[in-house]
Design a protein around this motif. Structure first.
Motif, mmCIF file in Angstrom:
data_model
loop_
_atom_site.group_PDB
_atom_site.id
_atom_site.type_symbol
_atom_site.label_atom_id
_atom_site.label_comp_id
_atom_site.label_asym_id
_atom_site.label_seq_id
_atom_site.Cartn_x
_atom_site.Cartn_y
_atom_site.Cartn_z
ATOM 1 N N THR A 154 0.835 -1.212 0.000
ATOM 2 C CA THR A 154 0.000 0.000 0.000
ATOM 3 C C THR A 154 0.864 1.255 0.000
ATOM 4 O OG1 THR A 154 -1.934 -1.063 0.966
ATOM 5 C CG2 THR A 154 -1.730 1.302 1.339
ATOM 6 N N ALA A 155 1.941 1.232 0.748
ATOM 7 C CA ALA A 155 2.869 2.374 0.741
ATOM 8 C C ALA A 155 3.469 2.561 -0.652
ATOM 9 C CB ALA A 155 3.976 2.162 1.770
ATOM 10 N N ASP A 212 0.873 4.097 -2.882
ATOM 11 C CA ASP A 212 0.629 5.492 -2.518
ATOM 12 C C ASP A 212 1.851 6.379 -2.757
ATOM 13 O OD1 ASP A 212 -1.988 5.225 -1.868
ATOM 14 O OD2 ASP A 212 -1.764 5.437 0.292
ATOM 15 N N PHE A 269 -3.268 -7.937 -5.209
ATOM 16 C CA PHE A 269 -3.611 -6.771 -4.389
ATOM 17 C C PHE A 269 -4.312 -5.720 -5.240
ATOM 18 C CE2 PHE A 269 -2.791 -3.966 -0.744
ATOM 19 C CZ PHE A 269 -2.768 -4.880 0.290
ATOM 20 N N THR A 314 -7.721 -6.868 -5.963
ATOM 21 C CA THR A 314 -8.553 -6.714 -4.767
ATOM 22 C C THR A 314 -9.083 -5.284 -4.672
ATOM 23 O OG1 THR A 314 -7.310 -8.411 -3.566
ATOM 24 C CG2 THR A 314 -8.551 -6.830 -2.236
ATOM 25 N N ILE A 315 -8.198 -4.333 -4.907
ATOM 26 C CA ILE A 315 -8.599 -2.923 -4.835
ATOM 27 C C ILE A 315 -9.644 -2.611 -5.904
ATOM 28 C CG2 ILE A 315 -7.789 -0.537 -5.107
ATOM 29 C CD1 ILE A 315 -5.042 -1.597 -3.977
ATOM 30 N N THR A 339 -12.972 -4.308 -5.010
ATOM 31 C CA THR A 339 -13.605 -3.568 -3.914
ATOM 32 C C THR A 339 -14.243 -2.293 -4.456
ATOM 33 O OG1 THR A 339 -11.974 -4.419 -2.350
ATOM 34 C CG2 THR A 339 -13.228 -2.493 -1.648
ATOM 35 N N ILE A 390 -11.051 1.811 4.342
ATOM 36 C CA ILE A 390 -11.108 1.115 3.047
ATOM 37 C C ILE A 390 -12.338 1.548 2.251
ATOM 38 C CG2 ILE A 390 -12.331 -1.003 3.745
ATOM 39 C CD1 ILE A 390 -10.475 -2.559 1.860
ATOM 40 N N ARG A 422 -11.474 5.148 0.922
ATOM 41 C CA ARG A 422 -10.425 5.161 -0.092
ATOM 42 C C ARG A 422 -10.822 4.357 -1.336
ATOM 43 N NH1 ARG A 422 -4.956 5.993 0.806
ATOM 44 N NH2 ARG A 422 -4.906 5.856 -1.464
ATOM 45 N N SER A 438 -6.047 10.060 0.332
ATOM 46 C CA SER A 438 -5.593 9.734 1.687
ATOM 47 C C SER A 438 -5.651 10.971 2.579
ATOM 48 C CB SER A 438 -4.194 9.128 1.658
ATOM 49 O OG SER A 438 -3.273 10.046 1.156
ATOM 50 N N GLN A 453 -3.268 5.917 8.673
ATOM 51 C CA GLN A 453 -4.200 5.701 7.582
ATOM 52 C C GLN A 453 -3.684 4.587 6.672
ATOM 53 O OE1 GLN A 453 -5.718 6.286 3.520
ATOM 54 N NE2 GLN A 453 -3.671 6.790 4.112
ATOM 55 N N ARG A 454 -2.408 4.638 6.368
ATOM 56 C CA ARG A 454 -1.830 3.660 5.451
ATOM 57 C C ARG A 454 -1.821 2.263 6.064
ATOM 58 N NH1 ARG A 454 2.998 5.852 4.744
ATOM 59 N NH2 ARG A 454 1.996 7.560 3.664
ATOM 60 N N LEU A 494 -5.394 0.969 6.036
ATOM 61 C CA LEU A 494 -5.808 0.631 4.677
ATOM 62 C C LEU A 494 -5.140 -0.658 4.215
ATOM 63 C CD1 LEU A 494 -7.322 1.371 2.070
ATOM 64 C CD2 LEU A 494 -5.343 2.754 1.407
ATOM 65 N N HIS A 495 -3.853 -0.758 4.497
ATOM 66 C CA HIS A 495 -3.120 -1.945 4.051
ATOM 67 C C HIS A 495 -3.671 -3.205 4.708
ATOM 68 C CE1 HIS A 495 0.064 -4.230 2.264
ATOM 69 N NE2 HIS A 495 0.370 -4.738 3.437
ATOM 70 N N ARG A 505 -7.106 -4.000 3.197
ATOM 71 C CA ARG A 505 -6.995 -4.590 1.857
ATOM 72 C C ARG A 505 -6.462 -6.015 1.936
ATOM 73 N NH1 ARG A 505 -3.964 0.460 -1.216
ATOM 74 N NH2 ARG A 505 -5.834 1.591 -1.914
#
Ligand SMILES: [Zn+2]
Lengths: 103, 219
Positions: free
Chosen positions: A33-34, A37, A65, A68-69, A72, B172, B175, B182, B196-197, B200-201, B204
């Protein structure tokens, strides 16, 4: 000079040396996720990209992943329940007929 | 589902017009705004107040605040920012949120919830390939689209999200479903960028795991 050790290989059996400065798969999965982002340091981002270019497992994980996003995101938001909506529209009618319309 | 003009391009498109119509007491315009934001508001409120009923009350109260303040709204901030600003204030005064910020960094690996991928998916410490996948993840690209878009897949995602903590769920949903940035999420939930990250991670990763389990079982 940093030395990177890569125990994962595209096809062959795992190599024998432990990674020193490189990310392991287990570390990489926590950074996805990092990574998406754009929040990794340039150093970590480079390690991430390098690992990815060498590792089928993590490439698959990243693709999962991402999917998945996307899946969703394809979920449709529910509708506002009738009861809540009726109550709000009732409040709106109260507002329109009330003394609030002074401006 | 009625297609909303906001769905494409500028998410705030049409809001100035909606507000103008609401000022003219157009109930349909108000209803449209409720459709657009009410559920998101309840979710955000839920991350502060825990129980659903109170969250619903907070959202209702926010709408009243919105109507009362409408004549003062000058459009300098986006409608969304303004609306959720009202909401956050009300939710905070009603809120019972404990210190649910997340005082850890997943990056440093001291996340009390543990890793997001089970340790047994990797070779253990001491193994020559410690930390590398011991079994490679499945290739989802090979799964036909109709299976991924099937109702069961959706239900799987739904129930995974329902099982998250309130804060993970709020993050989630905002976002990945509502498409917030974010920064917007951090502001409205009063959490740091790092928290937040992490939230979220983790959210997910749990959805991914649920999908993996489902797709394997039904494959
Ligand atoms: Zn890997």
């Amino acid at each position: 000079m940093r030395k990177f050790g890569w125990p994962w290989k595209r096809t062959s059996a795992p190599a024998a040396s432990a990674p020193e400065q490189g990310l392991t798969c287990q570390e990489l999965v926590e950074l996805v996720t990092a990574y998406f982002d754009g929040a990794l340091t340039p150093f970590d981002r480079a390690r991430f990209d390098t690992h990815l270019s060498l590792c089928d497992g993590c490439t698959r994980y990243l693709a999962q992943f991402r999917q998945t996003i996307q899946l969703t995101g394809a979920l449709r938001e529910d509708d506002v329940p009738e009861e809540a909506k009726e109550r709000l529209l009732g409040a709106f009618r109260g507002w329109t007929s009330g003394g609030d319309a002074t401006k | 589902m009625s297609p909303s003009p906001s769905a494409q391009g500028d998410p705030h498109a049409g809001e100035a017009e909606l507000i103008a119509r609401i000022r003219q007491r157009d109930e349909g315009a108000f209803a449209e705004l409720v459709d657009r934001y009410h559920l998101q508001m309840v979710r955000v409120a839920q991350s502060f107040v825990r129980d659903h009923e109170t969250a619903e009350e907070v959202a209702q109260e926010t709408w009243l605040g919105f109507l009362k303040g409408l004549d003062r709204f000058e459009g300098r901030s986006s409608l969304k920012t303004w609306l959720f600003g009202i909401l956050a204030n009300i939710a905070r005064t009603r809120g019972v949120r404990e210190n649910r910020s997340v005082p850890f960094s997943a990056i440093q690996g001291d996340d009390p919830e543990g890793p997001t991928v089970a340790a047994d998916r990797f070779f253990p410490a001491g193994h020559p390939s410690a930390g590398a996948w011991s079994s490679i993840p499945d290739d989802w690209e090979a799964i036909p689209e109709h299976r991924l878009l099937a109702n069961e897949t959706r239900a799987t995602i739904d129930s995974a999200i329902a099982g998250l903590s309130d804060l993970q769920r709020a993050v989630i949903e905002l976002r990945d479903i509502a498409g917030w940035s974010s920064e917007e999420v951090c502001n409205v939930l009063s959490i740091s960028e790092t928290n937040q990250r992490v939230l979220l991670h983790r959210a997910r990763a749990k959805v991914r795991l649920a999908l993996e389990t489902y797709l394997r079982a039904s494959g």
